[in-house]
Design a protein around this motif. Structure first.
Motif, PDB file in Angstrom:
ATOM      1  N   ILE A  33      -2.323   7.778   1.263  1.00  0.00           N
ATOM      2  CA  ILE A  33      -2.505   6.653   1.799  1.00  0.00           C
ATOM      3  C   ILE A  33      -2.272   6.715   3.495  1.00  0.00           C
ATOM      4  O   ILE A  33      -2.921   6.172   4.241  1.00  0.00           O
ATOM      5  CB  ILE A  33      -1.483   5.264   1.321  1.00  0.00           C
ATOM      6  CG1 ILE A  33      -1.983   5.022   0.040  1.00  0.00           C
ATOM      7  CG2 ILE A  33      -1.262   4.190   2.361  1.00  0.00           C
ATOM      8  CD1 ILE A  33      -1.120   4.203  -0.955  1.00  0.00           C
ATOM      9  N   SER A  78      -4.570 -10.230   4.812  1.00  0.00           N
ATOM     10  CA  SER A  78      -4.269  -9.283   3.531  1.00  0.00           C
ATOM     11  C   SER A  78      -3.948 -10.078   2.456  1.00  0.00           C
ATOM     12  O   SER A  78      -3.747  -9.737   1.158  1.00  0.00           O
ATOM     13  CB  SER A  78      -3.661  -8.016   3.761  1.00  0.00           C
ATOM     14  OG  SER A  78      -2.157  -8.415   3.784  1.00  0.00           O
ATOM     15  N   ARG A 123      -5.304  -6.015  -0.306  1.00  0.00           N
ATOM     16  CA  ARG A 123      -4.653  -5.054   0.966  1.00  0.00           C
ATOM     17  C   ARG A 123      -6.131  -3.988   0.997  1.00  0.00           C
ATOM     18  O   ARG A 123      -6.305  -3.520   2.014  1.00  0.00           O
ATOM     19  CB  ARG A 123      -3.709  -4.085   0.415  1.00  0.00           C
ATOM     20  CG  ARG A 123      -2.563  -5.051  -0.188  1.00  0.00           C
ATOM     21  CD  ARG A 123      -1.763  -5.710   0.777  1.00  0.00           C
ATOM     22  NE  ARG A 123      -0.397  -6.422   0.128  1.00  0.00           N
ATOM     23  CZ  ARG A 123      -0.115  -7.780   0.469  1.00  0.00           C
ATOM     24  NH1 ARG A 123      -0.549  -8.403   1.376  1.00  0.00           N
ATOM     25  NH2 ARG A 123       1.036  -8.149  -0.120  1.00  0.00           N
ATOM     26  N   LYS A 124      -6.521  -3.754  -0.074  1.00  0.00           N
ATOM     27  CA  LYS A 124      -7.715  -2.909  -0.322  1.00  0.00           C
ATOM     28  C   LYS A 124      -8.830  -2.958   0.768  1.00  0.00           C
ATOM     29  O   LYS A 124      -9.104  -1.930   1.305  1.00  0.00           O
ATOM     30  CB  LYS A 124      -8.147  -2.599  -1.754  1.00  0.00           C
ATOM     31  CG  LYS A 124      -8.977  -1.528  -2.060  1.00  0.00           C
ATOM     32  CD  LYS A 124      -9.292  -1.427  -3.684  1.00  0.00           C
ATOM     33  CE  LYS A 124      -9.992  -0.402  -3.701  1.00  0.00           C
ATOM     34  NZ  LYS A 124     -10.233  -0.085  -5.379  1.00  0.00           N
ATOM     35  N   LEU A 128      -7.936  -1.605   4.205  1.00  0.00           N
ATOM     36  CA  LEU A 128      -7.596  -0.263   4.261  1.00  0.00           C
ATOM     37  C   LEU A 128      -9.082   0.399   4.227  1.00  0.00           C
ATOM     38  O   LEU A 128      -9.217   1.351   4.976  1.00  0.00           O
ATOM     39  CB  LEU A 128      -6.916   0.247   3.006  1.00  0.00           C
ATOM     40  CG  LEU A 128      -5.375  -0.399   3.134  1.00  0.00           C
ATOM     41  CD1 LEU A 128      -4.914   0.061   1.832  1.00  0.00           C
ATOM     42  CD2 LEU A 128      -4.578   0.488   3.898  1.00  0.00           C
ATOM     43  N   LEU A 129     -10.001   0.052   3.289  1.00  0.00           N
ATOM     44  CA  LEU A 129     -11.329   0.635   3.415  1.00  0.00           C
ATOM     45  C   LEU A 129     -12.139   0.528   4.549  1.00  0.00           C
ATOM     46  O   LEU A 129     -12.752   1.275   5.111  1.00  0.00           O
ATOM     47  CB  LEU A 129     -12.117  -0.111   2.244  1.00  0.00           C
ATOM     48  CG  LEU A 129     -11.654   0.372   0.679  1.00  0.00           C
ATOM     49  CD1 LEU A 129     -12.530  -0.412  -0.224  1.00  0.00           C
ATOM     50  CD2 LEU A 129     -11.865   1.861   0.485  1.00  0.00           C
ATOM     51  N   TYR A 184      -5.158  -0.570   8.582  1.00  0.00           N
ATOM     52  CA  TYR A 184      -4.098   0.049   7.997  1.00  0.00           C
ATOM     53  C   TYR A 184      -2.757  -0.423   8.358  1.00  0.00           C
ATOM     54  O   TYR A 184      -1.905  -0.546   7.533  1.00  0.00           O
ATOM     55  CB  TYR A 184      -4.259   1.746   8.530  1.00  0.00           C
ATOM     56  CG  TYR A 184      -3.064   2.350   8.070  1.00  0.00           C
ATOM     57  CD1 TYR A 184      -2.868   2.732   6.772  1.00  0.00           C
ATOM     58  CD2 TYR A 184      -1.981   2.897   9.117  1.00  0.00           C
ATOM     59  CE1 TYR A 184      -1.706   3.606   6.651  1.00  0.00           C
ATOM     60  CE2 TYR A 184      -1.012   3.474   8.751  1.00  0.00           C
ATOM     61  CZ  TYR A 184      -0.746   4.073   7.648  1.00  0.00           C
ATOM     62  OH  TYR A 184       0.174   4.597   7.298  1.00  0.00           O
ATOM     63  N   VAL A 234       1.610  -1.989   1.306  1.00  0.00           N
ATOM     64  CA  VAL A 234       1.405  -1.230   0.109  1.00  0.00           C
ATOM     65  C   VAL A 234       2.251  -0.079  -0.297  1.00  0.00           C
ATOM     66  O   VAL A 234       2.352   0.154  -1.411  1.00  0.00           O
ATOM     67  CB  VAL A 234      -0.101  -0.762   0.784  1.00  0.00           C
ATOM     68  CG1 VAL A 234      -0.683   0.704  -0.095  1.00  0.00           C
ATOM     69  CG2 VAL A 234      -1.133  -1.424   0.978  1.00  0.00           C
ATOM     70  N   SER A 243      -8.470   9.997   3.319  1.00  0.00           N
ATOM     71  CA  SER A 243      -7.763   8.533   2.839  1.00  0.00           C
ATOM     72  C   SER A 243      -8.688   7.619   2.459  1.00  0.00           C
ATOM     73  O   SER A 243      -8.370   6.922   1.513  1.00  0.00           O
ATOM     74  CB  SER A 243      -7.039   7.907   4.218  1.00  0.00           C
ATOM     75  OG  SER A 243      -5.955   8.669   4.212  1.00  0.00           O
ATOM     76  N   TYR A 276      -8.221   5.310  -0.848  1.00  0.00           N
ATOM     77  CA  TYR A 276      -8.195   3.749  -1.074  1.00  0.00           C
ATOM     78  C   TYR A 276      -9.078   3.224  -1.969  1.00  0.00           C
ATOM     79  O   TYR A 276      -8.870   2.276  -2.696  1.00  0.00           O
ATOM     80  CB  TYR A 276      -8.766   3.141   0.517  1.00  0.00           C
ATOM     81  CG  TYR A 276      -7.707   3.595   1.478  1.00  0.00           C
ATOM     82  CD1 TYR A 276      -6.540   4.108   1.218  1.00  0.00           C
ATOM     83  CD2 TYR A 276      -8.095   3.855   2.959  1.00  0.00           C
ATOM     84  CE1 TYR A 276      -5.630   4.362   2.108  1.00  0.00           C
ATOM     85  CE2 TYR A 276      -7.467   3.976   3.927  1.00  0.00           C
ATOM     86  CZ  TYR A 276      -6.007   4.334   3.631  1.00  0.00           C
ATOM     87  OH  TYR A 276      -5.043   4.668   4.678  1.00  0.00           O
ATOM     88  N   LEU A 323      -7.318   2.766  -5.112  1.00  0.00           N
ATOM     89  CA  LEU A 323      -5.987   2.136  -5.276  1.00  0.00           C
ATOM     90  C   LEU A 323      -6.143   0.744  -6.239  1.00  0.00           C
ATOM     91  O   LEU A 323      -7.151   0.089  -5.938  1.00  0.00           O
ATOM     92  CB  LEU A 323      -5.448   1.553  -3.967  1.00  0.00           C
ATOM     93  CG  LEU A 323      -4.851   2.632  -3.112  1.00  0.00           C
ATOM     94  CD1 LEU A 323      -4.593   2.006  -1.672  1.00  0.00           C
ATOM     95  CD2 LEU A 323      -3.679   3.131  -3.700  1.00  0.00           C
ATOM     96  N   GLU A 345      -5.542  -3.304  -6.522  1.00  0.00           N
ATOM     97  CA  GLU A 345      -4.942  -4.414  -5.762  1.00  0.00           C
ATOM     98  C   GLU A 345      -3.618  -4.926  -6.165  1.00  0.00           C
ATOM     99  O   GLU A 345      -3.373  -5.069  -7.287  1.00  0.00           O
ATOM    100  CB  GLU A 345      -5.975  -5.416  -5.644  1.00  0.00           C
ATOM    101  CG  GLU A 345      -5.767  -6.353  -4.872  1.00  0.00           C
ATOM    102  CD  GLU A 345      -5.673  -5.913  -3.303  1.00  0.00           C
ATOM    103  OE1 GLU A 345      -4.434  -6.009  -2.777  1.00  0.00           O
ATOM    104  OE2 GLU A 345      -6.595  -5.570  -2.623  1.00  0.00           O
TER     105      GLU A 345
END
Length: 467
Positions: A287, A339, A344-345, A348-349, A387, A394, A450, A454, A457, A459
């Protein structure tokens, strides 16, 4: 035979009085005391205690990187015919400080898991203030020879120990203080306060560079910023005294009047997080890798990158850094709130894919023009928010409370040391080796790695935080 005990009203009152006296004599843990009377601190006060102290911590840490170009010649001798040697040596010490961060993350994280979050936060800010004072008092190489870089290295080791533990303790403290559906918002203040610390460091550096000549800055002006940092640490310490403990085990033990011996036996071991949760530890590394290289490149190294690769003015680069950091700080709560709604995902992506595709063209757009650097830095800040706004949440959502601080602290700090702390050194080394164009590709590759993490991951935004 059944025996009945009849309790008269007077006896009942006496027993209740004895019970009250017994409960009042039980000493609560220091970390659980409210700052005034019996009224516990509000969520806003908890947020302020973590954020203001964290801002002071990061002011001390970042003052070094922003002012390195001024004191490099004072502490390190020049190499024969190479003016980059002092700067390269100064950034090597910057990286050395980062390699103390995993130790700090493990040790201070263990303090936070065993003694409480507040105890760890108090200790980290004391260490940071001491390290800042030591940097301010570092002698010159001309006056003391090799003692000068030795003192600087010791100071950065102390600060590295502190800042490694700070992220672990403040991350868990912030997320555990948040109400339902607000962990993302509270999480974002990890980087709001970090950015405020950077702003203070960058703004102080820019102000000193404006008021003093370059010669004065190189001789003694840079020391003023570190003396200010030592004083601010005392203020941060005072503010954190008003925080209330959030570690569930510590609170439960205090409320149940658990004997001290039983509390000690129930405390997690130093390596329990790594031993019992190896997959989660590796997940933290994945991450963090892309996030930390992008973060330190855009918020710390970019002004120096512009100076070294495009001949950008030193004072103007600090001004650009200050303006872009204001923009970055304003974005964080928006990203945190988003988020909490969409998860969160997705953020991050978007961050990882954006930097994988755009890191190279953005860094190649940097020229000696003021607007060029400002636009490149602000564009990176928008992507980076995907991020930074959610990283604390996260990470905290990966581990249970019992080992949360140490579980986050070591793998996170190790990854930051390996990729984030070395970013200025690697970038300067590429320039010295005659291949400055390779550094943007280095950033892009780590963000691509990363991105793959992600994708795997789950959620966690709408799950309850594990106790």
């Amino acid at each position: 035979m059944i025996t009945c005990r009849i309790i008269l009203p007077q006896q009942q009152a006496q027993e209740k009085d004895r019970e009250r006296r017994t409960m009042s004599s039980a000493e609560p843990i220091a970390e659980d005391r409210a700052p005034r009377g019996d009224r516990p601190p509000s969520q806003l006060r908890q947020l302020a205690a973590a954020s203001i102290g964290n801002a002071v911590e990061w002011y001390d840490w970042y003052a070094y990187s922003f002012l390195a170009v001024y004191f490099a010649d004072q502490v390190f001798p020049k190499g024969a015919g190479n003016s980059l040697v002092p700067l390269l040596s100064t950034f090597a010490v910057f990286a050395v400080g980062f390699f103390m961060r995993p130790v700090g993350g493990l040790l201070m994280g263990a303090v936070a898991d065993r003694r409480g979050r507040r105890a760890a936060l108090t200790l980290t800010i004391l260490l940071m203030g001491g390290g800042s004072l030591l940097v301010a008092l570092t002698p010159t190489y001309t006056a003391t020879g090799v003692l000068a870089p030795v003192v600087l290295v010791v100071a950065r080791l102390v600060q590295g120990l502190s800042v490694g533990g700070e992220f672990a303790a403040s991350t868990t403290f912030l997320v555990e203080s948040a109400g339902p559906g607000r962990r993302g918002l509270f999480s974002s203040f990890q980087y709001v306060s970090t950015t405020i610390g950077q702003l203070l460091a960058s703004g102080t550096g820019a102000l000193l560079a404006t008021l003093l000549t370059e010669r004065q800055m190189g001789q003694w002006g840079w020391r003023i910023a570190f003396l200010i940092g030592a004083l601010l640490s005392l203020i941060g310490l005072w503010i954190r005294r008003g925080a209330r403990e959030t570690l569930p085990q510590a609170l439960d033990s205090a409320r149940a009047n658990t004997p001290a011996a039983a509390q000690r036996a129930d405390r997690p071991g130093l390596f329990e997080g790594l031993r019992r949760y190896p997959r989660q530890s590796l997940l933290i590394c994945g991450i963090t890798a892309g996030g930390t290289i992008a973060y330190y490149t855009w918020t710390t190294y970019l002004p120096t990158y512009a100076q070294v690769n495009a001949g950008f003015d030193k004072g103007d680069s600090l001004t650009v850094g200050t303006l872009s950091l204001v923009f970055f700080a304003l974005l964080q709560p928006l990203g945190g709130m988003l988020s909490d709604r969409v998860g969160r995902k997705p953020l991050l992506l978007a961050f990882a894919l954006g930097f994988t595709v755009l890191a190279v063209p953005l860094l190649h757009l940097v020229t000696d023009a003021f607007l060029s650097l400002l636009l490149v830095q602000c564009a990176g800040m928008v992507l980076l928010t995907g991020y930074t706004a959610v990283a604390a949440a996260v990470n905290a959502e990966v581990f249970p409370a019992r080992v949360r601080a140490a579980g986050i602290g070591f793998p996170y700090s190790f990854t930051v040391a390996l990729f984030g702390g070395t970013a200025p050194y690697v970038g300067t080394w590429f320039e010295q080796a005659g291949h400055p164009g390779l550094f943007p590709w280095y950033v892009a590759v780590l963000c691509l790695i990363s991105f793959g993490v992600y994708l795997t991951l789950p959620e966690t935004a709408h799950r309850e935080l594990e106790r």
